[in-house]
Design an enzyme around this catalytic site. Structure first.
Site, PDB file in Angstrom:
ATOM      1  N   GLU A 109      51.058  42.939  36.977  1.00  0.00           N
ATOM      2  CA  GLU A 109      50.054  43.369  37.965  1.00  0.00           C
ATOM      3  C   GLU A 109      50.297  44.840  38.295  1.00  0.00           C
ATOM      4  O   GLU A 109      51.435  45.236  38.562  1.00  0.00           O
ATOM      5  CB  GLU A 109      50.216  42.526  39.237  1.00  0.00           C
ATOM      6  CG  GLU A 109      49.314  42.944  40.373  1.00  0.00           C
ATOM      7  CD  GLU A 109      49.636  42.223  41.690  1.00  0.00           C
ATOM      8  OE1 GLU A 109      50.823  41.871  41.904  1.00  0.00           O
ATOM      9  OE2 GLU A 109      48.715  42.031  42.495  1.00  0.00           O
TER      10      GLU A 109
ATOM     11  N   ARG B  28      35.944  57.843  43.213  1.00  0.00           N
ATOM     12  CA  ARG B  28      36.035  56.797  44.235  1.00  0.00           C
ATOM     13  C   ARG B  28      37.236  57.071  45.155  1.00  0.00           C
ATOM     14  O   ARG B  28      38.391  57.038  44.690  1.00  0.00           O
ATOM     15  CB  ARG B  28      36.239  55.451  43.526  1.00  0.00           C
ATOM     16  CG  ARG B  28      36.488  54.290  44.448  1.00  0.00           C
ATOM     17  CD  ARG B  28      37.007  53.066  43.673  1.00  0.00           C
ATOM     18  NE  ARG B  28      37.191  51.950  44.573  1.00  0.00           N
ATOM     19  CZ  ARG B  28      37.956  50.899  44.305  1.00  0.00           C
ATOM     20  NH1 ARG B  28      38.589  50.808  43.139  1.00  0.00           N
ATOM     21  NH2 ARG B  28      38.078  49.930  45.176  1.00  0.00           N
TER      22      ARG B  28
ATOM     23  N   TYR C 225      42.936  56.810  45.629  1.00  0.00           N
ATOM     24  CA  TYR C 225      43.138  56.435  44.228  1.00  0.00           C
ATOM     25  C   TYR C 225      43.417  57.615  43.294  1.00  0.00           C
ATOM     26  O   TYR C 225      43.667  57.410  42.106  1.00  0.00           O
ATOM     27  CB  TYR C 225      41.907  55.658  43.732  1.00  0.00           C
ATOM     28  CG  TYR C 225      41.698  54.363  44.491  1.00  0.00           C
ATOM     29  CD1 TYR C 225      42.661  53.354  44.470  1.00  0.00           C
ATOM     30  CD2 TYR C 225      40.556  54.149  45.256  1.00  0.00           C
ATOM     31  CE1 TYR C 225      42.487  52.174  45.180  1.00  0.00           C
ATOM     32  CE2 TYR C 225      40.365  52.970  45.965  1.00  0.00           C
ATOM     33  CZ  TYR C 225      41.341  51.995  45.919  1.00  0.00           C
ATOM     34  OH  TYR C 225      41.172  50.825  46.626  1.00  0.00           O
TER      35      TYR C 225
ATOM     36  N   ALA D 243      39.709  44.333  43.550  1.00  0.00           N
ATOM     37  CA  ALA D 243      39.585  43.442  44.707  1.00  0.00           C
ATOM     38  C   ALA D 243      39.736  41.962  44.340  1.00  0.00           C
ATOM     39  O   ALA D 243      40.077  41.143  45.210  1.00  0.00           O
ATOM     40  CB  ALA D 243      38.246  43.676  45.399  1.00  0.00           C
TER      41      ALA D 243
ATOM     42  N   ASN E 103      45.022  45.434  36.377  1.00  0.00           N
ATOM     43  CA  ASN E 103      44.606  45.863  37.716  1.00  0.00           C
ATOM     44  C   ASN E 103      43.305  45.137  37.997  1.00  0.00           C
ATOM     45  O   ASN E 103      42.237  45.541  37.536  1.00  0.00           O
ATOM     46  CB  ASN E 103      44.408  47.380  37.793  1.00  0.00           C
ATOM     47  CG  ASN E 103      44.092  47.824  39.221  1.00  0.00           C
ATOM     48  OD1 ASN E 103      43.830  46.994  40.097  1.00  0.00           O
ATOM     49  ND2 ASN E 103      44.106  49.132  39.449  1.00  0.00           N
TER      50      ASN E 103
ATOM     51  N   ARG F  49      48.059  48.882  53.337  1.00  0.00           N
ATOM     52  CA  ARG F  49      46.641  49.063  53.658  1.00  0.00           C
ATOM     53  C   ARG F  49      46.143  47.911  54.551  1.00  0.00           C
ATOM     54  O   ARG F  49      46.922  47.277  55.238  1.00  0.00           O
ATOM     55  CB  ARG F  49      45.859  49.195  52.349  1.00  0.00           C
ATOM     56  CG  ARG F  49      46.329  50.419  51.527  1.00  0.00           C
ATOM     57  CD  ARG F  49      45.549  50.576  50.242  1.00  0.00           C
ATOM     58  NE  ARG F  49      44.130  50.794  50.518  1.00  0.00           N
ATOM     59  CZ  ARG F  49      43.168  50.690  49.586  1.00  0.00           C
ATOM     60  NH1 ARG F  49      43.504  50.399  48.336  1.00  0.00           N
ATOM     61  NH2 ARG F  49      41.912  50.891  49.903  1.00  0.00           N
TER      62      ARG F  49
ATOM     63  N   PRO G 166      36.890  45.315  39.081  1.00  0.00           N
ATOM     64  CA  PRO G 166      35.717  45.942  39.697  1.00  0.00           C
ATOM     65  C   PRO G 166      35.997  47.287  40.342  1.00  0.00           C
ATOM     66  O   PRO G 166      37.030  47.482  40.979  1.00  0.00           O
ATOM     67  CB  PRO G 166      35.287  44.919  40.759  1.00  0.00           C
ATOM     68  CG  PRO G 166      36.490  44.068  40.990  1.00  0.00           C
ATOM     69  CD  PRO G 166      37.224  44.027  39.682  1.00  0.00           C
ATOM     70  N   ASN G 167      35.040  48.160  40.154  1.00  0.00           N
ATOM     71  CA  ASN G 167      34.994  49.505  40.759  1.00  0.00           C
ATOM     72  C   ASN G 167      35.973  50.495  40.145  1.00  0.00           C
ATOM     73  O   ASN G 167      35.960  51.674  40.497  1.00  0.00           O
ATOM     74  CB  ASN G 167      35.197  49.429  42.288  1.00  0.00           C
ATOM     75  CG  ASN G 167      34.141  48.559  42.946  1.00  0.00           C
ATOM     76  OD1 ASN G 167      32.954  48.797  42.751  1.00  0.00           O
ATOM     77  ND2 ASN G 167      34.538  47.533  43.681  1.00  0.00           N
TER      78      ASN G 167
ATOM     79  N   HIS H 138      48.682  48.337  40.586  1.00  0.00           N
ATOM     80  CA  HIS H 138      47.737  48.940  41.523  1.00  0.00           C
ATOM     81  C   HIS H 138      48.055  50.416  41.651  1.00  0.00           C
ATOM     82  O   HIS H 138      49.233  50.813  41.660  1.00  0.00           O
ATOM     83  CB  HIS H 138      47.831  48.290  42.907  1.00  0.00           C
ATOM     84  CG  HIS H 138      47.517  46.838  42.874  1.00  0.00           C
ATOM     85  ND1 HIS H 138      46.236  46.359  42.711  1.00  0.00           N
ATOM     86  CD2 HIS H 138      48.322  45.753  42.919  1.00  0.00           C
ATOM     87  CE1 HIS H 138      46.269  45.039  42.681  1.00  0.00           C
ATOM     88  NE2 HIS H 138      47.521  44.640  42.802  1.00  0.00           N
TER      89      HIS H 138
HETATM   90  C1  DQA Z   1      43.506  48.438  43.770  1.00  0.00           C
HETATM   91  C2  DQA Z   1      43.797  47.878  45.165  1.00  0.00           C
HETATM   92  C3  DQA Z   1      42.767  46.824  45.568  1.00  0.00           C
HETATM   93  O1  DQA Z   1      43.046  46.373  46.880  1.00  0.00           O
HETATM   94  C4  DQA Z   1      41.379  47.432  45.558  1.00  0.00           C
HETATM   95  O2  DQA Z   1      40.420  46.444  45.854  1.00  0.00           O
HETATM   96  C5  DQA Z   1      41.059  48.112  44.267  1.00  0.00           C
HETATM   97  C6  DQA Z   1      42.080  48.957  43.667  1.00  0.00           C
HETATM   98  C7  DQA Z   1      44.450  49.581  43.382  1.00  0.00           C
HETATM   99  O3  DQA Z   1      44.567  49.866  42.199  1.00  0.00           O
HETATM  100  O4  DQA Z   1      45.053  50.201  44.263  1.00  0.00           O
HETATM  101  O5  DQA Z   1      39.944  48.046  43.769  1.00  0.00           O
HETATM  102  O6  DQA Z   1      43.677  47.378  42.817  1.00  0.00           O
END
Ligand code: DQA
Length: 144
Positions: free
Chosen positions: A100, A19, A24, A79, A76, A109, A11-12, A102
């Site tokens: 995984e 964003r 990011y 959240a 990735n 954070r 998501p997002n 990020h």
């Molecule tokens: C994220 C880190 C997550 O905590 C966050 O909710 C994201 C992006 C990252 O790539 O840093 O959506 O996965």
């Protein structure tokens, strides 16, 4: 046929580029896909890059990665990393190795990002290097 690496984004992450760029970066998901595809060509791999804001899509795609004999999944989960027992179980449920990734370093954070249900099921984690996190994951996947 060249081995395939699934690169799954939660998501997002469709908003990358605009964003919270201070966290990011300003590269879009398409920019990252282009970088991975360039490197994958040299590594004789195929990239299958996807994004969804829906938890179930990520689960279906993890299953699909195994069904299609993918070499690895780079994930990735956004959240959902911190909340989804279902994504954790999907990773546990397949033999395909999952890395995984990020962009940010969740451990540096808010405390609600310090637990990773994805990381507890994944083969390994790369975090905190912006778009380079994906590239480092691809380098690892190429060596599996
Ligand atoms: C994220 C880190 C997550 O905590 C966050 O909710 C994201 C992006 C990252 O790539 O840093 O959506 O996965």
């Amino acid at each position: 046929m060249r081995p395939t690496i699934f690169v799954l984004n939660g998501p997002n992450l469709n908003l990358l580029g605009t964003r919270e760029p201070e966290i990011y970066g300003d590269e879009t998901l398409d920019d990252i896909a282009g970088q991975l595809e360039d490197r994958a060509r040299d590594l004789e791999l195929t990239i299958d890059m996807r994004q969804s804001n829906h938890e179930g899509h990520l689960i279906d795609w993890i299953h699909e990665a195994q069904a299609r004999g993918a070499k690895a999944v780079i994930l990735n989960a956004g959240a959902f990393t911190h909340t989804s027992v279902a994504v954790h179980d999907a990773i546990k449920g397949v033999k395909t190795p999952v890395i995984e990734v990020h962009l940010s370093n969740p451990h540096a954070r808010e405390s609600f990002r310090h637990v990773s249900l994805v990381g507890q099921a994944a083969k390994g984690t790369i975090a905190g290097f912006g778009a380079l996190s994906y590239m480092l994951a691809l380098e690892a996947a190429a060596r599996f």
